[in-house]
Design a protein around this motif. Sequence first.
Motif, PDB file in Angstrom:
ATOM      1  N   THR A  76     -10.690   2.651   4.588  1.00  0.00           N
ATOM      2  CA  THR A  76      -8.861   2.847   3.807  1.00  0.00           C
ATOM      3  C   THR A  76      -8.174   3.045   4.480  1.00  0.00           C
ATOM      4  N   HIS A  77      -7.204   2.041   3.860  1.00  0.00           N
ATOM      5  CA  HIS A  77      -5.418   3.051   4.767  1.00  0.00           C
ATOM      6  C   HIS A  77      -5.385   1.709   5.858  1.00  0.00           C
ATOM      7  N   ASP A  78      -6.951   1.391   6.770  1.00  0.00           N
ATOM      8  CA  ASP A  78      -6.655   0.437   7.636  1.00  0.00           C
ATOM      9  C   ASP A  78      -5.764  -0.828   7.234  1.00  0.00           C
ATOM     10  N   LEU A  79      -4.435  -1.224   8.813  1.00  0.00           N
ATOM     11  CA  LEU A  79      -3.963  -2.549   8.109  1.00  0.00           C
ATOM     12  C   LEU A  79      -4.546  -3.786   8.917  1.00  0.00           C
ATOM     13  N   LEU A  80      -4.529  -4.372   8.781  1.00  0.00           N
ATOM     14  CA  LEU A  80      -5.218  -6.128   9.044  1.00  0.00           C
ATOM     15  C   LEU A  80      -3.493  -7.030   8.808  1.00  0.00           C
ATOM     16  N   PHE A  94      -0.548  -9.382   6.721  1.00  0.00           N
ATOM     17  CA  PHE A  94      -0.827  -8.518   7.084  1.00  0.00           C
ATOM     18  C   PHE A  94      -0.745  -8.228   5.166  1.00  0.00           C
ATOM     19  N   VAL A  95      -2.341  -7.302   5.328  1.00  0.00           N
ATOM     20  CA  VAL A  95      -2.434  -6.971   4.536  1.00  0.00           C
ATOM     21  C   VAL A  95      -3.406  -5.499   4.856  1.00  0.00           C
ATOM     22  N   VAL A  96      -3.751  -4.390   3.525  1.00  0.00           N
ATOM     23  CA  VAL A  96      -4.421  -2.830   3.880  1.00  0.00           C
ATOM     24  C   VAL A  96      -5.243  -2.677   3.548  1.00  0.00           C
ATOM     25  N   GLU A 122      -6.334  -8.381  13.903  1.00  0.00           N
ATOM     26  CA  GLU A 122      -5.633  -7.175  13.982  1.00  0.00           C
ATOM     27  C   GLU A 122      -6.189  -6.706  13.097  1.00  0.00           C
ATOM     28  N   HIS A 123      -6.682  -5.209  13.127  1.00  0.00           N
ATOM     29  CA  HIS A 123      -7.276  -3.667  13.416  1.00  0.00           C
ATOM     30  C   HIS A 123      -6.647  -2.760  13.603  1.00  0.00           C
ATOM     31  N   THR A 124      -5.796  -2.260  13.043  1.00  0.00           N
ATOM     32  CA  THR A 124      -4.692  -0.879  13.432  1.00  0.00           C
ATOM     33  C   THR A 124      -4.967   0.079  11.952  1.00  0.00           C
ATOM     34  N   PHE A 155       3.202  -0.033   6.933  1.00  0.00           N
ATOM     35  CA  PHE A 155       2.729  -1.333   7.108  1.00  0.00           C
ATOM     36  C   PHE A 155       3.967  -1.274   7.859  1.00  0.00           C
ATOM     37  N   GLU A 156       5.447  -0.709   7.628  1.00  0.00           N
ATOM     38  CA  GLU A 156       6.172  -1.231   8.411  1.00  0.00           C
ATOM     39  C   GLU A 156       6.356  -0.816   9.844  1.00  0.00           C
ATOM     40  N   LEU A 157       5.232   0.070  10.768  1.00  0.00           N
ATOM     41  CA  LEU A 157       4.919  -0.207  11.863  1.00  0.00           C
ATOM     42  C   LEU A 157       4.113  -0.973  12.129  1.00  0.00           C
TER      43      LEU A 157
END
Length: 208
Positions: free
Chosen positions: A5-9, A36-38, A73-75, A123-125
């Motif tokens: 949860t909270h990861d950005l894709l 991008f999604v969360v 990509e996974h952040t 999300f912006e970063l």
Amino acid sequence: MVIKTHDLLRIKKTTELTMCPPVPDWAVQSLKTVPFVVVRRAPIIEGKIPIGIRGKQRNQRFGAYIAPEAVLEHTPPNQLVYESGWKRKIQENPMPALAALDKVNEILLSYKLLWGPGGSVGFELASNSKTVSLSSDLDIIVYSEEVLPIEKARNMITRLHQLSIAVDVQLETPNGAISLMEYAKSEVPILQKTTDGAMLVESPWNKE
């Protein structure tokens, strides 16, 4: 790839959204512009990932599922801290929520806690798209595998409240998330968000 949860894709622009109501036009356009999604706090169903799409307006949020193969990509939020991308972002978009990150990092690292920015800041970063505004609060995720002492939680709240912007901290335990503010009050039961929904628990770190 472990998704939390909270990861950005970052996803393919041709990604099929499944297990959701009809997709609104704003969500389609949003993904075309910023793919991008969360990751949402919801069960993984048939191997598919629960995601949320952000629109330009605060009320534009849409939940769906995607296949893992759609992810380019996974952040995780804590990776954004390692990269310290906000130092450059402050020059481009000098918003209070971004400017506060240096001080937040100093505070949380003094407790040796793993953390990362969530919400519009995260999300912006991750996406490099401008989503943080003058009115944006700062949402923070703190990861705590072990029980966090109440006094440490209270001290953290005191220090964070000295900043010039509202900071909302979610404490991620192995069983789900709780509000750091609520936890610091030392009142039980406490509301914990889990993949099966919200529930009241006596101890966020123990399986009920």
